[in-house]
Write an enzyme that holds these catalytic residues in place. Structure first.
Site, PDB file in Angstrom:
ATOM      1  N   HIS A 179       9.487  -3.698   3.266  1.00 50.54           N
ATOM      2  CA  HIS A 179       8.822  -3.892   2.057  1.00 50.54           C
ATOM      3  C   HIS A 179      10.130  -4.192   1.051  1.00 50.54           C
ATOM      4  O   HIS A 179      10.091  -5.146   0.290  1.00 50.54           O
ATOM      5  CB  HIS A 179       8.290  -2.503   1.387  1.00 50.54           C
ATOM      6  CG  HIS A 179       7.038  -2.113   2.001  1.00 50.54           C
ATOM      7  ND1 HIS A 179       6.688  -1.019   2.964  1.00 50.54           N
ATOM      8  CD2 HIS A 179       5.737  -2.777   2.093  1.00 50.54           C
ATOM      9  CE1 HIS A 179       5.536  -0.912   3.401  1.00 50.54           C
ATOM     10  NE2 HIS A 179       4.602  -1.933   3.027  1.00 50.54           N
ATOM     11  N   MET A 224       0.836  -1.191   0.106  1.00 52.77           N
ATOM     12  CA  MET A 224       0.079   0.017  -0.172  1.00 52.77           C
ATOM     13  C   MET A 224       0.850   1.300  -0.012  1.00 52.77           C
ATOM     14  O   MET A 224       0.408   2.274   0.296  1.00 52.77           O
ATOM     15  CB  MET A 224      -1.046  -0.147   1.233  1.00 52.77           C
ATOM     16  CG  MET A 224      -1.740  -1.296   1.306  1.00 52.77           C
ATOM     17  SD  MET A 224      -3.360  -0.893   2.109  1.00 52.77           S
ATOM     18  CE  MET A 224      -2.787  -0.604   3.694  1.00 52.77           C
ATOM     19  N   LEU A 283       6.384   3.329   1.345  1.00 55.49           N
ATOM     20  CA  LEU A 283       7.359   1.999   1.686  1.00 55.49           C
ATOM     21  C   LEU A 283       8.625   2.180   2.544  1.00 55.49           C
ATOM     22  O   LEU A 283       9.231   3.309   2.846  1.00 55.49           O
ATOM     23  CB  LEU A 283       8.099   1.590   0.236  1.00 55.49           C
ATOM     24  CG  LEU A 283       6.990   1.288  -0.969  1.00 55.49           C
ATOM     25  CD1 LEU A 283       7.849   1.224  -2.131  1.00 55.49           C
ATOM     26  CD2 LEU A 283       6.138   0.060  -0.418  1.00 55.49           C
ATOM     27  N   HIS A 284       9.103   1.072   3.270  1.00 54.48           N
ATOM     28  CA  HIS A 284      10.215   1.161   4.097  1.00 54.48           C
ATOM     29  C   HIS A 284      11.123  -0.099   3.928  1.00 54.48           C
ATOM     30  O   HIS A 284      10.726  -0.989   2.870  1.00 54.48           O
ATOM     31  CB  HIS A 284       9.683   1.323   5.651  1.00 54.48           C
ATOM     32  CG  HIS A 284       8.586   0.020   5.837  1.00 54.48           C
ATOM     33  ND1 HIS A 284       8.720  -1.129   5.892  1.00 54.48           N
ATOM     34  CD2 HIS A 284       7.249   0.228   6.178  1.00 54.48           C
ATOM     35  CE1 HIS A 284       7.825  -1.792   6.277  1.00 54.48           C
ATOM     36  NE2 HIS A 284       6.739  -0.798   6.335  1.00 54.48           N
ATOM     37  N   SER A 288       6.587  -0.228  10.005  1.00 52.59           N
ATOM     38  CA  SER A 288       5.105  -0.072   9.629  1.00 52.59           C
ATOM     39  C   SER A 288       5.178   1.380   8.710  1.00 52.59           C
ATOM     40  O   SER A 288       5.440   2.286   9.355  1.00 52.59           O
ATOM     41  CB  SER A 288       4.387  -0.276  10.713  1.00 52.59           C
ATOM     42  OG  SER A 288       2.831   0.214  10.307  1.00 52.59           O
ATOM     43  N   GLU A 298       5.522 -11.537   7.569  1.00 52.62           N
ATOM     44  CA  GLU A 298       4.789 -11.964   8.601  1.00 52.62           C
ATOM     45  C   GLU A 298       4.270 -10.852   9.554  1.00 52.62           C
ATOM     46  O   GLU A 298       3.693 -11.209  10.679  1.00 52.62           O
ATOM     47  CB  GLU A 298       5.930 -12.825   9.465  1.00 52.62           C
ATOM     48  CG  GLU A 298       6.264 -14.101   8.541  1.00 52.62           C
ATOM     49  CD  GLU A 298       6.998 -15.103   8.989  1.00 52.62           C
ATOM     50  OE1 GLU A 298       7.823 -14.795  10.118  1.00 52.62           O
ATOM     51  OE2 GLU A 298       7.050 -16.205   8.687  1.00 52.62           O
ATOM     52  N   LYS A 299       4.774  -9.631   9.510  1.00 51.29           N
ATOM     53  CA  LYS A 299       4.256  -8.596  10.133  1.00 51.29           C
ATOM     54  C   LYS A 299       2.750  -8.696  10.229  1.00 51.29           C
ATOM     55  O   LYS A 299       2.057  -8.504  11.152  1.00 51.29           O
ATOM     56  CB  LYS A 299       4.439  -7.324   9.346  1.00 51.29           C
ATOM     57  CG  LYS A 299       3.681  -6.166   9.949  1.00 51.29           C
ATOM     58  CD  LYS A 299       4.492  -5.394  11.041  1.00 51.29           C
ATOM     59  CE  LYS A 299       3.628  -4.334  11.631  1.00 51.29           C
ATOM     60  NZ  LYS A 299       2.785  -3.560  10.851  1.00 51.29           N
ATOM     61  N   ASP A 300       2.145  -8.967   9.098  1.00 52.28           N
ATOM     62  CA  ASP A 300       0.811  -9.424   9.016  1.00 52.28           C
ATOM     63  C   ASP A 300       0.584 -11.042   8.716  1.00 52.28           C
ATOM     64  O   ASP A 300      -0.033 -11.661   7.935  1.00 52.28           O
ATOM     65  CB  ASP A 300       0.155  -8.726   7.430  1.00 52.28           C
ATOM     66  CG  ASP A 300       0.432  -7.072   7.651  1.00 52.28           C
ATOM     67  OD1 ASP A 300      -0.365  -6.436   8.531  1.00 52.28           O
ATOM     68  OD2 ASP A 300       1.351  -6.678   7.133  1.00 52.28           O
TER      69      ASP A 300
HETATM   70  P1  AMP Z   1       1.469  -2.930   3.568  1.00 48.86           P
HETATM   71  O1  AMP Z   1       2.206  -1.860   2.653  1.00 48.86           O
HETATM   72  O2  AMP Z   1       1.555  -2.271   4.780  1.00 48.86           O
HETATM   73  O3  AMP Z   1       0.321  -3.374   3.045  1.00 48.86           O
HETATM   74  O4  AMP Z   1       2.467  -4.173   3.362  1.00 48.86           O
HETATM   75  C1  AMP Z   1       2.917  -4.818   2.040  1.00 48.86           C
HETATM   76  C2  AMP Z   1       3.516  -6.040   2.678  1.00 48.86           C
HETATM   77  O5  AMP Z   1       4.888  -5.626   3.096  1.00 48.86           O
HETATM   78  C3  AMP Z   1       2.641  -6.905   3.503  1.00 48.86           C
HETATM   79  O6  AMP Z   1       2.862  -8.311   3.071  1.00 48.86           O
HETATM   80  C4  AMP Z   1       3.286  -6.831   4.685  1.00 48.86           C
HETATM   81  O7  AMP Z   1       3.343  -7.881   5.598  1.00 48.86           O
HETATM   82  C5  AMP Z   1       4.614  -6.383   4.410  1.00 48.86           C
HETATM   83  N1  AMP Z   1       5.521  -5.818   5.414  1.00 48.86           N
HETATM   84  C6  AMP Z   1       5.113  -4.646   6.090  1.00 48.86           C
HETATM   85  N2  AMP Z   1       5.709  -4.113   6.983  1.00 48.86           N
HETATM   86  C7  AMP Z   1       6.719  -5.137   7.153  1.00 48.86           C
HETATM   87  C8  AMP Z   1       7.775  -5.704   8.033  1.00 48.86           C
HETATM   88  N3  AMP Z   1       8.247  -4.489   8.997  1.00 48.86           N
HETATM   89  N4  AMP Z   1       8.583  -6.464   7.696  1.00 48.86           N
HETATM   90  C9  AMP Z   1       8.286  -7.523   6.756  1.00 48.86           C
HETATM   91  N5  AMP Z   1       7.272  -7.331   5.917  1.00 48.86           N
HETATM   92  C10 AMP Z   1       6.597  -6.002   6.011  1.00 48.86           C
END
Ligand code: AMP
Length: 279
Positions: A36, A29, A32-33, A185, A148-150
């Site tokens: 990602h 979404m 990015l960090h 996050s 695995e965060k989610d």
């Molecule tokens: P998001 O943009 O938050 O929807 O995350 C996109 C993908 O990145 C999802 O599969 C998340 O689980 C993964 N993600 C988010 N934060 C982390 C993190 N700290 N470590 C590993 N994967 C992450």
């Protein structure tokens, strides 16, 4: 790196790839960090090309404020991806994905959707299922990478892939953390200085809970975590659960043949943070 916002354009590009080209897909979404980027790196190691999507999916938000305030940093994201292993970025608009009908389909994830995030975020996993299935249809990845965060989301996506017989392998990647332990996050940038400084408390509590589980039963650990947060000046605990990794059902005692995880959701003001730890 190619950037497409239209479905037809990204599909044309993918269709033009040589037969047998493997595609690693990382749905995000945005905002990015390094977490990602670790998924992108892993995807590049295991595939010929990497596709990243950036789409703040409206149907998975149960809270209008959270959707409006979700950080959007597209220029920075594209610069980060340009210097990573990403080959194609897909940045559709909500209209491109949903036309004018921004709604989820309804899924049965065999009860996985009724636990934790599903319990506290109404309709969240129908939204996740809808967007992930749609993106898989468009990108046609060989493998898709999730953090695995989610963790619950990974189990939900695996269930969908199994039930709908989708030709994609789901790869789970470890949680990337800040040096002080806070799980990375996109929402962390919204924390105040004070909240950010205190936030490592969440992972510290998870680690202590991990040490306790096995010596103590789950309900005692749950109670202990509740007490840790009870008087915390900055954080409100939404849930803490110890659950079986496969079923996501709460457990009471440890069976050495099974895998368990502790899951937590915490509010720092209006900002909701989640984390988990393998036990
Ligand atoms: P998001 O943009 O938050 O929807 O995350 C996109 C993908 O990145 C999802 O599969 C998340 O689980 C993964 N993600 C988010 N934060 C982390 C993190 N700290 N470590 C590993 N994967 C992450």
């Amino acid at each position: 790196m190619l950037v497409f916002s239209k479905i037809i354009s990204v599909q044309q590009e993918i269709a033009s790839l040589k037969n047998g080209t493997t595609i690693g897909f990382v749905p995000t979404m945005g905002a990015l960090h390094e977490g990602h980027l670790s998924l992108v790196e892993r995807a590049k190691k295991e595939n010929d090309i990497v596709v990243v999507s950036i789409f703040v999916n409206p149907t998975q938000f149960d809270n209008a404020d959270d959707l409006i305030n979700y950080p959007k940093t597209i220029d920075k994201d594209l610069a980060l991806l340009e210097s990573s292993y990403c080959d194609i970025v897909f940045t559709p608009t909500p209209q491109e994905i949903y036309n004018n009908d921004i709604q989820s389909q309804s899924y049965d994830f065999d009860g996985l959707e009724l636990q934790m995030e599903g319990k506290f975020r109404d309709g969240h996993f129908n939204g996740v299922g809808t967007i992930v299935e749609r993106l898989f249809e468009i990108v046609k990845p060989s493998k898709a990478y999730f953090g695995e965060k989610d963790f619950q989301q990974i189990q939900i996506v695996r269930k969908m892939v199994e039930k709908r017989n989708l030709p994609v392998k789901i790869i789970a990647c470890p949680i990337h953390r800040e040096k002080d332990g806070l799980a990375m996050s996109s929402r962390n940038v919204r924390l105040t200085k004070e909240q950010r400084a205190a936030a490592p408390f969440i992972y510290k509590t998870l680690k202590k809970a991990k040490a306790k589980f096995g010596i103590k039963n789950a309900s005692e650990v749950v109670k202990w975590v509740g007490n840790e947060f009870k008087n915390h000046p900055l954080f409100n605990l939404e849930y803490f659960e110890i659950a079986d990794e496969d079923t996501l059902l709460s457990v009471e005692t440890k069976n050495p043949t099974k895998k368990y995880r502790a899951f937590i959701a915490v509010f720092a003001g209006k900002i909701r943070l989640i984390d988990n730890i393998s036990l």
